[in-house]
Design a protein around this motif. Sequence first.
Motif, PDB file in Angstrom:
ATOM      1  N   ALA A 171      43.128  14.304  27.681  1.00 46.57           N
ATOM      2  CA  ALA A 171      41.769  14.447  27.149  1.00 46.57           C
ATOM      3  C   ALA A 171      41.038  15.579  27.857  1.00 46.57           C
ATOM      4  CB  ALA A 171      40.996  13.145  27.330  1.00 46.57           C
ATOM      5  N   VAL A 172      40.151  16.234  27.112  1.00 40.67           N
ATOM      6  CA  VAL A 172      39.372  17.349  27.647  1.00 40.67           C
ATOM      7  C   VAL A 172      37.956  17.291  27.088  1.00 40.67           C
ATOM      8  CG1 VAL A 172      39.083  19.858  27.603  1.00 40.67           C
ATOM      9  CG2 VAL A 172      41.342  18.894  27.966  1.00 40.67           C
ATOM     10  N   PHE A 173      36.970  17.520  27.942  1.00 40.39           N
ATOM     11  CA  PHE A 173      35.597  17.793  27.515  1.00 40.39           C
ATOM     12  C   PHE A 173      35.394  19.299  27.518  1.00 40.39           C
ATOM     13  CE2 PHE A 173      34.368  13.471  29.179  1.00 40.39           C
ATOM     14  CZ  PHE A 173      33.818  12.989  28.000  1.00 40.39           C
ATOM     15  N   THR A 174      35.011  19.880  26.385  1.00 46.02           N
ATOM     16  CA  THR A 174      34.656  21.304  26.395  1.00 46.02           C
ATOM     17  C   THR A 174      33.139  21.490  26.362  1.00 46.02           C
ATOM     18  OG1 THR A 174      34.487  21.841  24.013  1.00 46.02           O
ATOM     19  CG2 THR A 174      36.709  21.626  24.944  1.00 46.02           C
ATOM     20  N   SER A 175      32.412  20.400  26.144  1.00 41.97           N
ATOM     21  CA  SER A 175      30.948  20.473  26.101  1.00 41.97           C
ATOM     22  C   SER A 175      30.379  19.106  26.450  1.00 41.97           C
ATOM     23  CB  SER A 175      30.462  20.912  24.715  1.00 41.97           C
ATOM     24  OG  SER A 175      30.729  19.903  23.753  1.00 41.97           O
ATOM     25  N   ARG A 176      29.079  19.058  26.624  1.00 39.76           N
ATOM     26  CA  ARG A 176      28.387  17.787  26.874  1.00 39.76           C
ATOM     27  C   ARG A 176      27.103  17.759  26.060  1.00 39.76           C
ATOM     28  NH1 ARG A 176      28.941  16.532  33.431  1.00 39.76           N
ATOM     29  NH2 ARG A 176      31.232  16.485  33.449  1.00 39.76           N
ATOM     30  N   GLY A 177      26.781  16.579  25.549  1.00 39.22           N
ATOM     31  CA  GLY A 177      25.541  16.404  24.813  1.00 39.22           C
ATOM     32  C   GLY A 177      25.704  16.672  23.329  1.00 39.22           C
ATOM     33  N   CYS A 178      24.738  16.171  22.570  1.00 38.13           N
ATOM     34  CA  CYS A 178      24.746  16.310  21.116  1.00 38.13           C
ATOM     35  C   CYS A 178      23.302  16.306  20.625  1.00 38.13           C
ATOM     36  CB  CYS A 178      25.521  15.156  20.480  1.00 38.13           C
ATOM     37  SG  CYS A 178      25.486  15.145  18.670  1.00 38.13           S
ATOM     38  N   PRO A 179      22.942  17.248  19.728  1.00 33.41           N
ATOM     39  CA  PRO A 179      21.553  17.323  19.271  1.00 33.41           C
ATOM     40  C   PRO A 179      21.182  16.259  18.246  1.00 33.41           C
ATOM     41  CG  PRO A 179      22.854  18.993  18.176  1.00 33.41           C
ATOM     42  CD  PRO A 179      23.761  18.348  19.189  1.00 33.41           C
ATOM     43  N   PHE A 180      22.174  15.562  17.698  1.00 29.87           N
ATOM     44  CA  PHE A 180      21.889  14.531  16.702  1.00 29.87           C
ATOM     45  C   PHE A 180      21.524  13.218  17.394  1.00 29.87           C
ATOM     46  CE2 PHE A 180      24.530  17.719  14.728  1.00 29.87           C
ATOM     47  CZ  PHE A 180      23.894  17.935  13.515  1.00 29.87           C
ATOM     48  N   LYS A 181      20.908  12.332  16.679  1.00 32.74           N
ATOM     49  CA  LYS A 181      20.331  11.138  17.309  1.00 32.74           C
ATOM     50  C   LYS A 181      20.844   9.860  16.637  1.00 32.74           C
ATOM     51  CE  LYS A 181      16.175  13.537  18.909  1.00 32.74           C
ATOM     52  NZ  LYS A 181      16.685  14.883  18.599  1.00 32.74           N
ATOM     53  N   CYS A 182      22.167   9.750  16.534  1.00 29.32           N
ATOM     54  CA  CYS A 182      22.775   8.548  15.951  1.00 29.32           C
ATOM     55  C   CYS A 182      22.443   7.332  16.820  1.00 29.32           C
ATOM     56  CB  CYS A 182      24.277   8.732  15.835  1.00 29.32           C
ATOM     57  SG  CYS A 182      24.758  10.202  14.883  1.00 29.32           S
TER      58      CYS A 182
END
Length: 290
Positions: free
Chosen positions: A196-207
């Motif tokens: 597994a790899v994280f290439t980014s963190r966070g998300c602008p959507f609000k599910c």
Amino acid sequence: MKILLLTPLDKNNCTFFVVQPLGLMYIASSLRKRFNHEIKLLDMKVHFMSDDDALKEIKNFSPDVVGIRSLTVEAAAVHRLLRRIKENHPSCKIIIGGPYTAGSSKRILDDSNVDFVVIGEGEETMCELIAEVEKGNRFPEISGIGYVRDGEVVFTPTRSPIQDLDSIPFPAWDLIDMESYFKLPSWNFHISKHMAVFTSRGCPFKCAYCHNIFGKTTRLRSPENVLEEIDILYNQYEISELKIIDDIFNVNKSRVHNICDMIVGKGYDLDICFPNGLRGDIMDKTTLQK
């Protein structure tokens, strides 16, 4: 100081799919960068360990600090386990982090066996907290934690997210038994050498159903930094499948295209899957082809 980082197992709420505990592996590498402490990572899931088995490992290691990364669904199992840890190691400091702390931190601290909760990203917070624990400070004023003082729950100010993700050292791959993960089914139901790899963190959507550990602003690793990690995983650990577990990998199309082109340019024979975060309503044909 001895620090044990632990992923719990709730056998009543477990999955057939086990992925490497990247969050704890990042924390371990960050602690190593700052301290000389002895660090052990215990993933109960990959070995389907019982509480008794875990307690034997903990007894053998005799940690000064146990850091537990927990999902909310694992709460009952976590509190049961940490109660037994405290019974056997009363001086050991117990720290809980992970998605369980989002919205449940006060309830977690109702358990007198918990010394601290870490809210949000853990790398910087854990480094500062370990430094304070080492000094014997029971009530640190660092950002991003909670504890009980004089019977009252105290939360320190929210910690700002780490902006330069390239500054975080790569996960501590050597602290896990990689081959054990390779023997278990991945999300597409076949056995492979997967990582597994994280290439980014966070998300602008609000599910409403999603965690909020990384916040609602996307922060991106550079494509070059991502490829450097993939190079190590492919060449040193000989993985054949890459699991990108970003909250939302395709939020920035040009960056996605760049990463894909760089992987193709390397000529790697590598399957890529996205078990966690591809947003369908912003997907396009060109990105799919990449």
